[in-house]
Design a protein around this motif. Structure first.
Motif, PDB file in Angstrom:
ATOM      1  N   GLU A   1      27.324  11.118  18.129  1.00 32.47           N
ATOM      2  CA  GLU A   1      25.865  11.159  18.175  1.00 32.47           C
ATOM      3  C   GLU A   1      25.261  11.526  16.826  1.00 32.47           C
ATOM      4  OE1 GLU A   1      22.634  13.977  20.267  1.00 32.47           O
ATOM      5  OE2 GLU A   1      24.028  13.034  21.656  1.00 32.47           O
ATOM      6  N   THR A   2      26.062  12.134  15.946  1.00 26.85           N
ATOM      7  CA  THR A   2      25.534  12.612  14.664  1.00 26.85           C
ATOM      8  C   THR A   2      26.213  11.934  13.490  1.00 26.85           C
ATOM      9  OG1 THR A   2      27.139  14.427  14.568  1.00 26.85           O
ATOM     10  CG2 THR A   2      25.007  14.902  15.614  1.00 26.85           C
TER      11      THR A   2
ATOM     12  N   ARG B   1      24.580  17.741   9.639  1.00 19.19           N
ATOM     13  CA  ARG B   1      24.808  16.869  10.789  1.00 19.19           C
ATOM     14  C   ARG B   1      23.451  16.595  11.429  1.00 19.19           C
ATOM     15  NH1 ARG B   1      29.050  13.904  10.457  1.00 19.19           N
ATOM     16  NH2 ARG B   1      29.032  13.496  12.669  1.00 19.19           N
ATOM     17  N   VAL B   2      23.030  15.331  11.399  1.00 12.09           N
ATOM     18  CA  VAL B   2      21.717  14.949  11.922  1.00 12.09           C
ATOM     19  C   VAL B   2      21.863  13.841  12.960  1.00 12.09           C
ATOM     20  CG1 VAL B   2      20.512  15.628   9.800  1.00 12.09           C
ATOM     21  CG2 VAL B   2      21.263  13.262  10.074  1.00 12.09           C
TER      22      VAL B   2
ATOM     23  N   THR C   1      14.635  16.782  17.594  1.00 12.52           N
ATOM     24  CA  THR C   1      13.192  16.877  17.382  1.00 12.52           C
ATOM     25  C   THR C   1      12.935  17.216  15.918  1.00 12.52           C
ATOM     26  OG1 THR C   1      13.046  19.254  17.802  1.00 12.52           O
ATOM     27  CG2 THR C   1      12.879  17.772  19.735  1.00 12.52           C
ATOM     28  N   THR C   2      11.704  17.110  15.498  1.00  8.73           N
ATOM     29  CA  THR C   2      11.351  17.467  14.127  1.00  8.73           C
ATOM     30  C   THR C   2      11.655  18.936  13.858  1.00  8.73           C
ATOM     31  OG1 THR C   2       9.666  15.757  14.099  1.00  8.73           O
ATOM     32  CG2 THR C   2       9.457  17.501  12.459  1.00  8.73           C
ATOM     33  N   TRP C   3      11.435  19.791  14.842  1.00 11.78           N
ATOM     34  CA  TRP C   3      11.725  21.216  14.687  1.00 11.78           C
ATOM     35  C   TRP C   3      13.224  21.454  14.546  1.00 11.78           C
ATOM     36  CZ3 TRP C   3       7.882  24.102  13.279  1.00 11.78           C
ATOM     37  CH2 TRP C   3       6.583  23.747  13.652  1.00 11.78           C
ATOM     38  N   GLU C   4      14.036  20.731  15.300  1.00 14.29           N
ATOM     39  CA  GLU C   4      15.497  20.847  15.167  1.00 14.29           C
ATOM     40  C   GLU C   4      15.953  20.337  13.811  1.00 14.29           C
ATOM     41  OE1 GLU C   4      17.074  20.317  19.738  1.00 14.29           O
ATOM     42  OE2 GLU C   4      16.316  18.533  18.704  1.00 14.29           O
ATOM     43  N   MET C   5      15.345  19.268  13.339  1.00 14.64           N
ATOM     44  CA  MET C   5      15.689  18.730  12.018  1.00 14.64           C
ATOM     45  C   MET C   5      15.355  19.753  10.934  1.00 14.64           C
ATOM     46  SD  MET C   5      17.008  16.143  10.355  1.00 14.64           S
ATOM     47  CE  MET C   5      16.934  14.770  11.501  1.00 14.64           C
ATOM     48  N   ALA C   6      14.184  20.373  11.024  1.00 14.82           N
ATOM     49  CA  ALA C   6      13.783  21.379  10.046  1.00 14.82           C
ATOM     50  C   ALA C   6      14.761  22.553  10.064  1.00 14.82           C
ATOM     51  CB  ALA C   6      12.356  21.857  10.315  1.00 14.82           C
ATOM     52  N   ASP C   7      15.137  23.021  11.250  1.00 12.88           N
ATOM     53  CA  ASP C   7      16.088  24.128  11.354  1.00 12.88           C
ATOM     54  C   ASP C   7      17.435  23.742  10.746  1.00 12.88           C
ATOM     55  OD1 ASP C   7      16.926  26.793  12.357  1.00 12.88           O
ATOM     56  OD2 ASP C   7      18.225  25.592  13.657  1.00 12.88           O
TER      57      ASP C   7
END
Length: 163
Positions: free
Chosen positions: A66-67, A130-131, A136-142
């Motif tokens: 998935e990543t 790992r993306v 979500t955008t918040w998960e990406m930022a974290d």
């Protein structure tokens, strides 16, 4: 007369403030995960075919994960990182990610050459992350602020994405 002018002035200031606030508000949907079906100029699979010469069987194997690894590189800028993530469909909106980066707590210290984000944040450029399109955008930022796998300037593949 003075009171009327002051009142008109205050109404004008409030009107301008409300218009400014509405024009700068980021839609809530821009923070949602784009998913695989999100319409973006390119997908990471396109990158794998163009840059890493993936075959169809390579792509099929990659779909099991998935990543992918996102590796900005030491010459990257914050704008380039955000733009590339949007271009390849990992985020819906550059503006939303910038907002999330500036408003997500960075719990790690940046390594040498890290990019400053907001008042106290940093993104390591010679690192991997790992993306997924399902973040979500918040998960990406974290992830960008707190979950780097730093490899240093002597271990770059010079590829932005790796399986």
């Amino acid at each position: 007369m003075k009171r009327i002018l002051v009142l008109l002035f205050l109404v004008g200031i409030i009107t301008v403030g409300v218009a400014y606030f509405k024009s700068n508000k980021i839609p809530a949907d821009d923070f949602k995960a784009p998913g695989k079906s999100w319409n973006s100029p390119k997908k990471v699979e396109d990158y794998f075919v163009e840059k890493l010469r993936f075959t169809q069987s390579d792509l099929e194997r990659q779909k099991q994960s998935e990543t992918v690894d996102f590796r900005p590189g030491k010459g990257s800028t914050l704008e380039a990182i955000v733009s590339n993530l949007q271009y390849y469909g990992f985020i819906r909106s550059e503006k939303a990610l910038m907002y999330a980066l500036e408003n997500t707590k960075d719990t790690t210290q940046g390594n040498p050459g890290a990019l400053s984000v907001g008042r106290n944040g940093s993104i390591d450029t010679v690192a991997s992350y790992r993306v997924s399109e399902n973040m979500t955008t918040w998960e990406m930022a974290d992830t960008l602020l707190n979950k780097s796998h730093y490899f240093g300037p002597n271990d770059e593949y010079n590829y932005m994405f790796m399986p």
